[in-house]
Design an enzyme around this catalytic site. Structure first.
Site, PDB file in Angstrom:
ATOM      1  CB  SER A  69      -0.893   0.016   1.241  1.00 31.64           C
ATOM      2  OG  SER A  69      -1.554   1.260   1.337  1.00 31.64           O
ATOM      3  NE  ARG A  70       3.245   1.902  -5.648  1.00 34.76           N
ATOM      4  CZ  ARG A  70       2.509   1.218  -6.496  1.00 34.76           C
ATOM      5  NH1 ARG A  70       1.263   1.556  -6.694  1.00 34.76           N
ATOM      6  NH2 ARG A  70       2.990   0.188  -7.153  1.00 34.76           N
ATOM      7  CB  VAL A  71      -1.811   5.330   1.413  1.00 38.11           C
ATOM      8  CG1 VAL A  71      -2.273   6.220   2.554  1.00 38.11           C
ATOM      9  CG2 VAL A  71      -2.281   5.906   0.082  1.00 38.11           C
TER      10      VAL A  71
END
Length: 518
Positions: A364-366
């Site tokens: 998850s790039r968040v």
């Protein structure tokens, strides 16, 4: 009596001003060719791209190819009702869909027509299906968590409101189940859900509707259905219609989640339309703009800034791979557009690990921005540990002698894998997840047999609901796991473990410790 010239001119002027006779001129064209869901129309020289056109028998179409001498239209209905030479009228409207809270609990097609036999759909207004995505200035960073109720996702691959997280894997690996679990988990939240089925079997869509109804999740969900038996044109517009329905809630300052199930079939439907419209084929026969097809759809997911109400639209697109190959055209396109992916592996699924999430390939790039503080504190390094365990597990199968640290890492890894297993349609509140993950990560399960872990898990959840209710509430506070909270979690874990008595069993293989609940 003599009439003055100026009086005559005044009367004529009044007559001209009050003249209300109007001539309605409709721009019409004629069908010059029709077949396979495509109609070529001559004569509509001022038509707009994506404009709705009306054929005979109340069949609608959409202008897709604006060529020099004709217009290529996709037919949004029965093609066999249209004949060569039929008149086609412009509507001067871009294709629209009804929006509003009246759609909740309904099953509709992408044009907003009901499919559930419950009469007309009540809508507050109509909005165009293809809308421009908002710019960076109108957005704010993704920082609020969207809880899925799945331990593996909420701890390792967190999803935030306004994020675009891809669910990818082979067919029959639990992609739809994962999305449906996420919808069920929004029951006591303020999130509206839109599930769009593209190219699915009707029986599959009916099953999803039934599951949502059974778990009382249909009340805040809209189902947009474009099944395999529908024309490619209907399948093509379906995700855009769903995005518009979600944007209505977002623009009202509310929160919405839209699930595109699945975009592989959407790309195939678009490829079919493009080839029939004689557009040049590119890689794997997809047209050159297939990347733009999905990027303009997924860019619409966003978290609005506070001036615009702070609403959000979260997107969970689903992509089906063939033989676990994520390097093909459509998967690589969508991976590059989204903010991370949840990769479901066939091997894990059939070995009984469900949800079959591959922790190493999922991301998850968040990240931690989309987690509550306590979960971030407890599960910060767990994804890396699990990915390392997978590598060690493969190495250990060679039967080599392992040192004490490696054996300890494997023991912990097997228990973490067991902890992350979860039944379908049973989402778990985040405070219970935190307590269980803390217990596993801090070694309280290391000396327990793997078979007893589901029983321990049940005990953890029961104790959070009864004796440790206050601890559950503290874990949701923004302070996270302070030293005081950590001490309380340790005493909680010891209490849980003390409920299981152990006995030493002597066997031919040596001494073995068995645990059972008191």
């Amino acid at each position: 009596m003599k009439i003055q010239p100026d009086e005559i001119s005044r009367i004529i002027k009044e007559k001209i001003e009050n003249y209300n006779y109007r001539i309605d001129i409709e721009e019409v064209g004629r069908v010059i060719e029709v077949g396979d869901g495509i109609a070529r129309v001559y004569g509509l020289k001022d038509i707009m791209a994506s404009e709705l056109v009306l054929f005979n028998h109340d069949v609608y179409g959409m202008a897709l190819n604006l060529e020099e001498d004709n217009v290529g239209c996709i037919v949004l209905g029965e093609t066999n009702l249209i004949k060569e030479g039929d008149i086609v009228k412009r509507t001067r409207n871009i294709v629209q869909v009804p929006v509003g809270e009246g759609l909740l609990g309904r099953v509709i097609n992408p044009l907003g027509l009901p499919l559930d036999g419950r009469g007309e759909v009540e809508s507050e207004k109509f909005m165009p299906i293809d809308r421009k995505a908002l710019g960076v200035i109108q957005r704010q960073p993704v920082k609020e968590p969207l809880q899925t109720g799945l331990k593996a996702i909420d701890s390792m691959i967190p999803i935030g409101r306004g994020q675009r997280e891809l669910i990818i894997g082979d067919r029959k690996t639990g992609k739809t189940a994962l999305a449906v679990d996420t919808i069920i988990n929004q029951r006591d939240t303020d999130v509206y859900c839109i599930y769009v089925a593209i190219g699915q079997k009707r029986s599959s869509v009916a099953k999803v509707v039934e599951v949502l109804r059974e778990h009382k999740a249909l009340d805040y969900t809209v189902i947009v259905s474009a099944t395999a038996s529908d024309p490619s044109s209907i399948q093509y517009i379906a995700p855009y219609a769903a995005a518009t329905i979600g944007e209505y809630f977002r623009d009202q300052g509310k929160h919405a989640l839209v699930i595109y199930d699945d975009l592989s079939k959407h790309a195939i439907a678009y490829r079919q339309l493009s080839l029939l419209l004689r557009r040049p084929p590119g890689r794997e026969a997809y047209p050159g703009d297939v990347f733009y097809l999905h990027s303009r759809l997924l860019e619409r997911a966003s978290k609005l800034n506070d001036d615009l109400g702070g609403g959000s639209l979260t997107a969970l697109p689903i992509i089906e791979t063939q033989a676990s190959d994520i390097s093909t055209y459509i998967p690589t396109n969508v991976i590059s557009i989204t903010d991370g992916q949840i990769y479901l592996e066939t091997k894990l699924f059939y070995s009984g690990i469900r949800p079959a999430i591959n922790a190493g390939d999922s991301v998850s790039r968040v990240g931690g921005n989309a987690q509550i503080k306590a979960m971030k504190d407890v599960a910060g390094k767990i994804r890396i540990e699990l990915a390392q365990f997978r590598e060690l597990e493969a190495f250990a199968k060679f039967g080599t002698e392992l040192d004490k640290d490696t054996q300890h890492q494997l023991t912990r890894g097997y228990r973490l894998v067991e902890v992350f297993k979860q039944d379908q349609y049973v989402p778990i509140p985040v405070e219970k997840q935190i307590a269980l993950i803390f217990m596993a990560y801090n070694g309280y399960l290391d000396d327990l047999p793997i078979e007893i872990i589901p029983v321990v898990e049940k005990e953890v959840f029961e104790m959070i609901d009864t004796e440790y209710k206050e601890l559950g509430k503290i874990l949701l506070l923004p302070e996270g796991v302070t030293e005081e909270v950590e001490n309380e979690l340790h005493s909680f874990c010891k209490q849980v473990k003390s409920n299981f008595e152990h006995q030493v069993i002597k066997s031919s293989e040596g001494e073995k410790v068995e645990f059972e609940k008191k």
